[in-house]
Design an enzyme around this catalytic site. Sequence first.
Site, PDB file in Angstrom:
ATOM      1  N   ASN A 147      39.467  33.772  24.456  1.00 33.44           N
ATOM      2  CA  ASN A 147      39.490  32.549  25.261  1.00 33.44           C
ATOM      3  C   ASN A 147      38.091  31.992  25.508  1.00 33.44           C
ATOM      4  O   ASN A 147      37.881  31.217  26.433  1.00 33.44           O
ATOM      5  CB  ASN A 147      40.227  32.788  26.585  1.00 33.44           C
ATOM      6  CG  ASN A 147      39.689  33.969  27.375  1.00 33.44           C
ATOM      7  OD1 ASN A 147      38.656  34.533  27.037  1.00 33.44           O
ATOM      8  ND2 ASN A 147      40.397  34.342  28.430  1.00 33.44           N
ATOM      9  N   ARG A 285      31.120  34.615  36.674  1.00 39.33           N
ATOM     10  CA  ARG A 285      31.596  35.465  37.759  1.00 39.33           C
ATOM     11  C   ARG A 285      30.981  34.959  39.056  1.00 39.33           C
ATOM     12  O   ARG A 285      29.800  34.592  39.104  1.00 39.33           O
ATOM     13  CB  ARG A 285      31.233  36.937  37.525  1.00 39.33           C
ATOM     14  CG  ARG A 285      32.038  37.603  36.412  1.00 39.33           C
ATOM     15  CD  ARG A 285      33.519  37.675  36.732  1.00 39.33           C
ATOM     16  NE  ARG A 285      34.310  38.282  35.664  1.00 39.33           N
ATOM     17  CZ  ARG A 285      34.966  37.618  34.719  1.00 39.33           C
ATOM     18  NH1 ARG A 285      34.896  36.280  34.696  1.00 39.33           N
ATOM     19  NH2 ARG A 285      35.682  38.241  33.817  1.00 39.33           N
ATOM     20  N   GLN A 314      39.207  37.592  44.388  1.00 40.50           N
ATOM     21  CA  GLN A 314      40.233  36.768  43.762  1.00 40.50           C
ATOM     22  C   GLN A 314      41.591  37.422  43.992  1.00 40.50           C
ATOM     23  O   GLN A 314      41.729  38.605  43.684  1.00 40.50           O
ATOM     24  CB  GLN A 314      39.966  36.612  42.261  1.00 40.50           C
ATOM     25  CG  GLN A 314      38.721  35.806  41.993  1.00 40.50           C
ATOM     26  CD  GLN A 314      38.520  35.430  40.528  1.00 40.50           C
ATOM     27  OE1 GLN A 314      37.805  34.499  40.224  1.00 40.50           O
ATOM     28  NE2 GLN A 314      39.125  36.156  39.624  1.00 40.50           N
ATOM     29  N   HIS A 333      40.952  30.454  39.137  1.00 39.64           N
ATOM     30  CA  HIS A 333      40.411  31.048  37.915  1.00 39.64           C
ATOM     31  C   HIS A 333      41.388  30.828  36.762  1.00 39.64           C
ATOM     32  O   HIS A 333      42.292  31.612  36.524  1.00 39.64           O
ATOM     33  CB  HIS A 333      40.164  32.551  38.124  1.00 39.64           C
ATOM     34  CG  HIS A 333      39.298  33.153  37.071  1.00 39.64           C
ATOM     35  ND1 HIS A 333      38.809  34.437  37.154  1.00 39.64           N
ATOM     36  CD2 HIS A 333      38.805  32.659  35.907  1.00 39.64           C
ATOM     37  CE1 HIS A 333      38.073  34.709  36.092  1.00 39.64           C
ATOM     38  NE2 HIS A 333      38.063  33.651  35.322  1.00 39.64           N
TER      39      HIS A 333
END
Length: 388
Positions: A147, A285, A314, A333
């Site tokens: 990705n 991050r 998260q 995210h």
Amino acid sequence: MAKILCVLYDDPVAGPPASYARDGLPHIERYPDGQTPPTPSAVDFTPGELLGSVSGELGLRRFLEERGHTLVVTSDKEGPDSVFDRELADADVVVSQPFWPAYLTAERIARAPRLKLALTAGIGSDHVDLEAAIRHGVTVAEVTYCNSISVAEHVVMMILSLVRDYLPANRIVHEGGWNIADAVSRSYDLEGMHVGTVAAGRIGTAVLRRLKPFDVHLHYTDRHRLPREVEEELGLTFHPSAQDMAPVCDVVTVNAPLHPETEGLFGDELLGTMKRGAYLVNTARARIADRDAVVRALESGRLAGYAGDVWYPQPAPPDHPWRTMPHHGMTPHMSGSSLSAQARYAAGTREILEAWLDGTPIREEYLIVDGGKLAGAGAHSYSSGSKA
């Protein structure tokens, strides 16, 4: 037989989609560096469908259960009474995602004596305490490059959204307004700006390539300098550190892994050296940027905008200050979890599991930790001392 514990994000609020916006996905033969996409023996899913949520199960259930293995899928990952913690004790494999990370801390790894493989469905394995994985002989792997382009596209979208002030202008339309002065009062052209990336690996380089046609001045810093021909092709200026690069840039994008050298990098000190009105985009991050320093920089005007899709922890709590700080373009995210990317990281997860279950080598480029040391992509991207 093995027990595979898979932690995925929740299904859509209204349930899994009854249909999808598009029919099928483009076929990708090779990634830009020549690496082939995942090559499992087969897949039990339709590419383009939602695979990264609980009901999608990464398309793994039929494959694993036909081989006699146990698959446990959950989104409940927080606290000692979570499904994740209860099931971890006798799990052989943990599959997690950067988008909904099951933090494999040293304490959790110590409580999982059977754990042999920590597999990231995606890229970025900093939710695993790599030092603890090394000590306990746990292999850590991720679906490298699956990705990267998805994230690079998201970065370019966010840069343009911030510089052109797209989101507030769109909100004017939703609210029934039409005041052009309000819509353009913070809108600029990207053309001619100096744009730099912290790290020029697969994602950072893909961002640079996509920005070149915008006639910007491109900069980068990385512990591994790019080949001269790439620098000349893209017109890149190399800087030995982020501290050297940030003050000359109008836009900085962070595309580095989280490790001791990058944690807290963008704090008050570094942000204070940036041009007044610079933009910062972080899809890497969250802990690479100091949470409260970012808020202060936006409130003071040092930063004109901040965008990204990475938070800590998260999912972010409702009172996280990045939800309400001024001039932000934050998303959950999601940059690396497009439906296109999900097809690749689901296939890559199966490819890695096939190799591990059959006792055959996992692709070198997928490895982060193996044989009690950093390996493969991990040896290139991480440094000793990396923790969840």
